[in-house]
Design a protein around this motif. Structure first.
Motif, mmCIF file in Angstrom:
data_model
loop_
_atom_site.group_PDB
_atom_site.id
_atom_site.type_symbol
_atom_site.label_atom_id
_atom_site.label_comp_id
_atom_site.label_asym_id
_atom_site.label_seq_id
_atom_site.Cartn_x
_atom_site.Cartn_y
_atom_site.Cartn_z
ATOM 1 N N ASP A 88 21.227 21.259 9.132
ATOM 2 C CA ASP A 88 21.799 22.205 8.161
ATOM 3 C C ASP A 88 22.677 21.515 7.119
ATOM 4 O OD1 ASP A 88 20.561 24.339 9.486
ATOM 5 O OD2 ASP A 88 22.126 24.278 11.030
ATOM 6 N N ASP A 89 22.634 20.197 7.092
ATOM 7 C CA ASP A 89 23.403 19.454 6.089
ATOM 8 C C ASP A 89 22.934 19.907 4.700
ATOM 9 O OD1 ASP A 89 24.404 17.548 4.355
ATOM 10 O OD2 ASP A 89 24.098 15.868 5.754
ATOM 11 N N PRO A 90 23.837 20.448 3.849
ATOM 12 C CA PRO A 90 23.390 20.943 2.538
ATOM 13 C C PRO A 90 22.754 19.869 1.671
ATOM 14 C CG PRO A 90 25.800 21.110 2.800
ATOM 15 C CD PRO A 90 25.250 20.651 4.100
ATOM 16 N N PHE A 91 23.076 18.579 1.950
ATOM 17 C CA PHE A 91 22.463 17.501 1.173
ATOM 18 C C PHE A 91 20.936 17.552 1.285
ATOM 19 C CE2 PHE A 91 20.295 13.459 1.375
ATOM 20 C CZ PHE A 91 20.517 12.988 0.086
ATOM 21 N N ILE A 92 20.435 17.829 2.495
ATOM 22 C CA ILE A 92 18.978 17.786 2.697
ATOM 23 C C ILE A 92 18.297 18.877 1.867
ATOM 24 C CG2 ILE A 92 17.094 17.902 4.366
ATOM 25 C CD1 ILE A 92 18.963 16.931 6.499
ATOM 26 N N ALA A 93 18.827 20.087 1.950
ATOM 27 C CA ALA A 93 18.215 21.197 1.194
ATOM 28 C C ALA A 93 18.269 20.911 -0.303
ATOM 29 C CB ALA A 93 18.947 22.490 1.529
ATOM 30 N N ASP A 94 19.400 20.387 -0.756
ATOM 31 C CA ASP A 94 19.599 20.120 -2.179
ATOM 32 C C ASP A 94 18.659 18.991 -2.671
ATOM 33 O OD1 ASP A 94 21.246 20.673 -4.482
ATOM 34 O OD2 ASP A 94 22.004 18.611 -4.231
ATOM 35 N N ALA A 95 18.596 17.913 -1.893
ATOM 36 C CA ALA A 95 17.776 16.766 -2.324
ATOM 37 C C ALA A 95 16.286 17.109 -2.260
ATOM 38 C CB ALA A 95 18.077 15.554 -1.438
ATOM 39 N N THR A 96 15.846 17.806 -1.194
ATOM 40 C CA THR A 96 14.414 18.136 -1.116
ATOM 41 C C THR A 96 14.030 19.074 -2.268
ATOM 42 O OG1 THR A 96 14.926 19.847 0.504
ATOM 43 C CG2 THR A 96 14.098 17.814 1.373
ATOM 44 N N ALA A 97 14.930 20.005 -2.620
ATOM 45 C CA ALA A 97 14.639 20.922 -3.734
ATOM 46 C C ALA A 97 14.509 20.144 -5.045
ATOM 47 C CB ALA A 97 15.738 21.981 -3.839
ATOM 48 N N ASP A 98 15.396 19.184 -5.252
ATOM 49 C CA ASP A 98 15.351 18.381 -6.496
ATOM 50 C C ASP A 98 14.067 17.553 -6.575
ATOM 51 O OD1 ASP A 98 17.593 19.146 -7.776
ATOM 52 O OD2 ASP A 98 18.701 17.254 -7.497
ATOM 53 N N ILE A 99 13.697 16.956 -5.440
ATOM 54 C CA ILE A 99 12.484 16.109 -5.430
ATOM 55 C C ILE A 99 11.258 16.975 -5.719
ATOM 56 C CG2 ILE A 99 11.001 14.655 -3.964
ATOM 57 C CD1 ILE A 99 13.660 13.891 -2.446
ATOM 58 N N ASP A 128 0.811 -1.224 0.000
ATOM 59 C CA ASP A 128 0.000 0.000 0.000
ATOM 60 C C ASP A 128 0.844 1.273 0.000
ATOM 61 O OD1 ASP A 128 -2.756 -1.257 0.505
ATOM 62 O OD2 ASP A 128 -1.494 -2.164 2.042
ATOM 63 N N HIS A 129 2.142 1.117 0.279
ATOM 64 C CA HIS A 129 3.009 2.300 0.288
ATOM 65 C C HIS A 129 4.436 1.860 -0.011
ATOM 66 C CE1 HIS A 129 3.943 6.479 1.490
ATOM 67 N NE2 HIS A 129 5.138 5.962 1.771
ATOM 68 N N PHE A 130 5.111 2.658 -0.855
ATOM 69 C CA PHE A 130 6.488 2.328 -1.227
ATOM 70 C C PHE A 130 7.399 3.498 -0.855
ATOM 71 C CE2 PHE A 130 9.922 2.289 -4.481
ATOM 72 C CZ PHE A 130 10.519 1.100 -4.095
ATOM 73 N N SER A 131 8.415 3.210 -0.015
ATOM 74 C CA SER A 131 9.340 4.270 0.416
ATOM 75 C C SER A 131 10.734 4.005 -0.121
ATOM 76 C CB SER A 131 9.438 4.315 1.939
ATOM 77 O OG SER A 131 8.195 4.632 2.496
ATOM 78 N N VAL A 132 11.381 5.094 -0.496
ATOM 79 C CA VAL A 132 12.765 5.022 -0.963
ATOM 80 C C VAL A 132 13.642 5.689 0.082
ATOM 81 C CG1 VAL A 132 14.361 5.852 -2.717
ATOM 82 C CG2 VAL A 132 12.060 5.123 -3.356
ATOM 83 N N SER A 133 14.720 5.011 0.442
ATOM 84 C CA SER A 133 15.644 5.577 1.427
ATOM 85 C C SER A 133 16.891 6.058 0.689
ATOM 86 C CB SER A 133 15.985 4.459 2.417
ATOM 87 O OG SER A 133 17.079 4.820 3.182
ATOM 88 N N THR A 134 17.224 7.341 0.859
ATOM 89 C CA THR A 134 18.432 7.829 0.194
ATOM 90 C C THR A 134 19.101 8.938 1.008
ATOM 91 O OG1 THR A 134 19.417 8.551 -1.901
ATOM 92 C CG2 THR A 134 17.286 9.526 -1.308
ATOM 93 N N ASP A 135 20.362 9.172 0.713
ATOM 94 C CA ASP A 135 21.167 10.164 1.435
ATOM 95 C C ASP A 135 22.488 10.305 0.690
ATOM 96 O OD1 ASP A 135 22.852 7.924 2.405
ATOM 97 O OD2 ASP A 135 20.972 7.407 3.394
ATOM 98 N N ALA A 136 23.391 11.112 1.224
ATOM 99 C CA ALA A 136 24.646 11.397 0.520
ATOM 100 C C ALA A 136 25.475 10.124 0.316
ATOM 101 C CB ALA A 136 25.452 12.417 1.313
ATOM 102 N N TYR A 137 25.412 9.181 1.272
ATOM 103 C CA TYR A 137 26.225 7.951 1.191
ATOM 104 C C TYR A 137 25.585 6.983 0.197
ATOM 105 C CZ TYR A 137 26.674 10.448 5.493
ATOM 106 O OH TYR A 137 26.778 11.476 6.389
ATOM 107 N N HIS A 138 24.251 6.931 0.220
ATOM 108 C CA HIS A 138 23.514 6.077 -0.707
ATOM 109 C C HIS A 138 23.697 6.572 -2.154
ATOM 110 C CE1 HIS A 138 19.709 4.989 -2.842
ATOM 111 N NE2 HIS A 138 19.971 3.825 -2.306
#
Ligand code: SF4
Length: 355
Positions: A161-172, A118-128
């Motif tokens: 404040d990890d820049p990865f979070i701001a960058d990835a959320t903006a892209d998504i 019923d729900h599909f989640s993707v896990s990602t981050d700078a290391y992934h």
């Protein structure tokens, strides 16, 4: 099923169960909390099938959250469990690191497994992203959305404040607008991350205040069938008696959920947190290395048990627990994301929510 439907009941005792289907994973992310590889342990299907077979229309969790290692290494098992769970009235979700995203298309057996939940989640981050590039993650999400399946992204950052979070959320958001909810969590020093990441130990408080543990609400079944009170990887490794609930080969969902609901120790951890519990009811001092260490190293001595039972069995404490449960339910998914993830990004869990 929207991400917020899952998070809204994430701190309700027994509202769900998390099941790790395997410890194996084809990826080698530097921070992997389960220290997974393709050589890691994987147990036969029987223990998973037996346990989910004990769900019934009268006694079942509302949600069964499947993960690993990499859960989609076992697509047939996912389909089987999702079907069995649905018959009893349980919805299911699966969390994946998308090891298959390098294929030009999603392999047919994996597509069927994704369509079965019923729900599909993707896990990602700078290391992934060093293993699976962000473009491949977004392309796969696009395909899964085209099935009509509800999706979400779980991001991990070193801090708010990890820049990865701001960058990835903006892209998504640029790619999907407001259609894909995002849960942002912070990196923890478990598994492979333990070797190179540490968190500052909070300064000793003059007065230890109650700080409830929301993660002790849903039982967690490990890849070998052991069922514990929370998903802390140290708990799964060390198996302290007071946090072990049973085993998939011998216990039913009804037994596990009743044990979780009736344990005075777990009820106190949910209501007050481990440090307050130890400080108030035991002669032991809270572990100076932190919150979860205090919980794992708790010594359930006779005096501790006696003091705790006397307190937790009083009718006023039951009333307090019921009131807290109602307040948490009313506070909803964003409040859960604030308490367990990052306040700054908590509103992203509601993206795509109708109404
Ligand atoms: S405080 Fe205890 S129950 Fe809660 S997450 Fe930590 S180890 Fe698990």
């Amino acid at each position: 099923m929207h991400l917020s439907d899952i998070l809204k009941i994430r701190s309700q005792p027994g509202a769900g169960i998390s099941i790790g289907l395997t410890r194996k994973c084809p990826l080698s992310c530097a921070h992997c909390s389960t220290n997974s590889s393709l050589q890691s342990e994987e147990y036969p299907e029987d223990r998973f099938v037996r346990f989910v077979g004990t769900f019934s229309p009268q006694h079942h969790p509302e949600i069964m959250a499947l993960s690993g290692g990499e859960a989609l290494l076992r697509p047939k098992l996912i389909m089987k469990l999702a079907k069995m769970a649905r018959r009893a009235g349980t919805s299911s979700s699966v969390l994946s690191g998308l090891f298959f995203a390098r294929h030009p298309t999603i392999p047919a057996n994996i597509e069927r497994a994704i369509r079965s939940v019923d729900h599909f989640s993707v896990s990602t981050d700078a290391y992934h992203e060093q293993e699976i590039h962000r473009d491949l993650v977004l392309k796969t999400l696009d395909t899964v959305l085209s099935y009509g399946t509800d999706v979400s992204v779980h991001l991990v950052g070193a801090n708010e404040d990890d820049p990865f979070i701001a960058d990835a959320t903006a892209d998504i958001q640029q790619r999907f607008g407001d259609d894909v909810p995002i849960l942002v969590n912070l990196l923890e020093p478990f598994g492979r991350a333990r070797k190179w990441f540490s968190k500052a130990v909070p300064e000793e408080q003059e007065q230890i205040k109650a700080s409830p543990c929301h993660m002790a609400a849903w039982p967690v079944m490990s890849y070998d069938g052991t069922i514990v009170a929370c998903g802390n990887d140290d708990v799964i490794e060390k198996l302290p008696d007071h946090l072990v609930l049973g085993h998939a080969m011998t216990d039913s969902w009804q037994t596990i959920s009743e044990r979780s609901a009736s344990s005075c120790t777990l009820r106190a951890i949910r209501l007050y947190g481990p440090e307050f519990t130890v400080n108030r009811f035991s002669s032991q001092k809270p572990d100076c290395t932190g919150y979860c260490d205090t919980c794992i190293n708790m010594q359930p001595t006779r005096d501790f048990g006696k003091n705790l039972n006397k307190h937790m069995t009083s009718p006023s404490i039951r009333l307090l627990e019921d009131t807290v449960a109602v307040l948490r339910l009313e506070a909803g998914a964003e409040a859960f994301a604030r308490s367990e993830g990052t306040a700054k990004f908590s509103d992203l869990v509601s993206l795509g929510r109708d109404g």
